[in-house]
Motif scaffolding. Sequence first.
Motif, PDB file in Angstrom:
ATOM      1  N   PHE A   1       9.099   1.472   2.587  1.00 30.18           N
ATOM      2  CA  PHE A   1       8.642   1.404   3.965  1.00 30.18           C
ATOM      3  C   PHE A   1       8.549  -0.074   4.347  1.00 30.18           C
ATOM      4  N   GLU A   2       8.345  -0.324   5.610  1.00 29.94           N
ATOM      5  CA  GLU A   2       8.229  -1.703   6.080  1.00 29.94           C
ATOM      6  C   GLU A   2       6.980  -1.824   6.940  1.00 29.94           C
TER       7      GLU A   2
ATOM      8  N   ALA B   1      -0.366   1.306   4.497  1.00 31.34           N
ATOM      9  CA  ALA B   1       0.537   0.637   3.548  1.00 31.34           C
ATOM     10  C   ALA B   1      -0.052   0.642   2.137  1.00 31.34           C
ATOM     11  N   ALA B   2      -1.367   0.378   2.045  1.00 27.94           N
ATOM     12  CA  ALA B   2      -2.020   0.384   0.729  1.00 27.94           C
ATOM     13  C   ALA B   2      -1.969   1.784   0.102  1.00 27.94           C
ATOM     14  N   GLU B   3      -2.152   2.816   0.933  1.00 27.24           N
ATOM     15  CA  GLU B   3      -2.058   4.193   0.430  1.00 27.24           C
ATOM     16  C   GLU B   3      -0.652   4.470  -0.096  1.00 27.24           C
ATOM     17  N   ASN B   4       0.371   3.999   0.621  1.00 25.90           N
ATOM     18  CA  ASN B   4       1.752   4.203   0.168  1.00 25.90           C
ATOM     19  C   ASN B   4       1.993   3.531  -1.175  1.00 25.90           C
TER      20      ASN B   4
ATOM     21  N   ARG C   1       4.745  -6.331  -0.805  1.00 25.83           N
ATOM     22  CA  ARG C   1       5.448  -5.046  -0.949  1.00 25.83           C
ATOM     23  C   ARG C   1       6.922  -5.254  -1.259  1.00 25.83           C
ATOM     24  N   ALA C   2       7.548  -6.209  -0.524  1.00 26.39           N
ATOM     25  CA  ALA C   2       8.965  -6.478  -0.764  1.00 26.39           C
ATOM     26  C   ALA C   2       9.189  -6.996  -2.182  1.00 26.39           C
TER      27      ALA C   2
ATOM     28  N   PRO D   1      -3.866  -3.214  13.317  1.00 26.31           N
ATOM     29  CA  PRO D   1      -3.280  -3.830  12.111  1.00 26.31           C
ATOM     30  C   PRO D   1      -4.000  -3.430  10.827  1.00 26.31           C
ATOM     31  N   ILE D   2      -5.337  -3.303  10.896  1.00 24.95           N
ATOM     32  CA  ILE D   2      -6.082  -2.886   9.702  1.00 24.95           C
ATOM     33  C   ILE D   2      -5.689  -1.465   9.300  1.00 24.95           C
ATOM     34  N   GLU D   3      -5.490  -0.588  10.280  1.00 25.28           N
ATOM     35  CA  GLU D   3      -5.060   0.775   9.985  1.00 25.28           C
ATOM     36  C   GLU D   3      -3.670   0.779   9.351  1.00 25.28           C
ATOM     37  N   ARG D   4      -2.779  -0.109   9.874  1.00 31.61           N
ATOM     38  CA  ARG D   4      -1.449  -0.203   9.255  1.00 31.61           C
ATOM     39  C   ARG D   4      -1.564  -0.677   7.808  1.00 31.61           C
ATOM     40  N   LEU D   5      -2.476  -1.627   7.565  1.00 26.97           N
ATOM     41  CA  LEU D   5      -2.685  -2.106   6.194  1.00 26.97           C
ATOM     42  C   LEU D   5      -3.197  -0.980   5.300  1.00 26.97           C
ATOM     43  N   ARG D   6      -4.116  -0.164   5.834  1.00 23.77           N
ATOM     44  CA  ARG D   6      -4.658   0.937   5.036  1.00 23.77           C
ATOM     45  C   ARG D   6      -3.558   1.926   4.652  1.00 23.77           C
TER      46      ARG D   6
END
Length: 503
Positions: A230-231, A219-222, A252-253, A212-217
Amino acid sequence: MENTMKIKTKLAISFCIIIFVPVVLTSIVLVGFNKIQLKAINKTYGMEDAGMLALTDTVQFLNKVTGRTYDELEKTSLIEPSRLLDSDYLTKINKKLEKKYSYLIVKSEGELIFNGGIDNDDILRKLPRISNKQSSSDVSSYMDSDDKVLIKQLNFRDSDGDEASLYIVTSTACVIPEVRTVLMEGAFALVLILLTTAAMLIVWIYRSIITPIERLRIAAENIKDGNLDFELETSPSDGEIGELCTAFEQMRARLKKNAEEKVTNESENRVLISNIAHDLKTPITAVKGYAEGILDGVANTPEKVDKYVRTIYNKANDMDKLINELTLYSKIDTNRIPYNFAKINVTDYFNDCVEEIGLDLEAKNIRLSYENHVDSNVLIIADPEQIRRVINNIVGNSVKYMNKTQSYIDIRINDVGDFIQVEIEDNGRGINQRDMPYIFDRFYRADASRNSATGGSGIGLSIVKKIIEDHGGKIWATSKEGDGTTMFFVIRKYQETQDMNRQ
């Protein structure tokens, strides 16, 4: 519904797994080895229940390993002691002992009779003395600088009556292969269990925390790169990190929605500016043309001058109305419409409105009919100026899109329970059905009913809708292209109980 596991709980579970799982699994493995491998020890050395003794006390185990041989020799010393001096017999016994890391030494009257093991002067020199007893066994150990040995001593007298001693020497430095195998397999199993447990915990922690932390990273980069399309995948089972991912996804939304609204507003503003430019250009061109006509002397009679001046005045009024509409729109866009609510008698208020509207329509040869089906004492809470603006905008639209020789507008006030319903019907050109869902949208202009040739900013009906909704009402329309349009809106009646509830 998935259960949410907090990070604190995961750490506690990880601690318990690290402590208890290896202990439990190692115990199970050792018990299994005890049943399989140690049974082989018992079978090899002809003993019962010696398995755990081999692991816990090797010296006592080796003492027990040579127990049967010692008993056989002791029995021989009592029945036929001369055999204990027979080289062939001793060699036979010594071969049995070799499998058990042991050998025989026999001494008689201090002289060495038989040595079935290695030549070790220290051991031979320090063997226990011969006991005065006819037959006795004495178990002792001797430790030199290099070897540790277990010595079992048997004293006897030969057939001539001479004193003799038999020694069974067992090396305690050598652990039997089966015991070594058990210990090695146990150590290997423990290492394997620890590695497996660690791998399982790493995978679990990685999937529940690191992933989950990697997904957050990512997402933050995006978001940093301006990409909001993205979702972020969220899962309630991720605990606090799952809640963080959910909040991040909501952010994000919201950012995406705000960005889309910004783009939409910019587009609408461009449309508004374009409409304003067109709608102002038409009356300004007319004002400029008629003013030049007066200046150039084209209007050379009092009648023409009067006509030109009236035209200029009317065009100036059109521009004034447009500017007022845009000013109101800016207040609507920032929710700053200045409402002045008051109790209004429905009959009196709409009678005045219709009377004022009737004069304008009569000048334009449009027939007006009015029907009021509401009791004379019915009241509403409303802003008189804004409701009048609603009626004028609707009627103005009807007039703008009239295309009949005999035009009419019908206004009806009906009682519908807790509401009054206002209906404004015309026989103009009507609205195409594909445009009906959008007529109350800001800046919307239908090709058939609201084109640039008729003027207008495209925000009149959106202002009407906003005002009615702010009064707690609702507005809608029905139309048939070529036959006309009917606008409906409702406003709640004022009831005396409202005041009583406030008191």
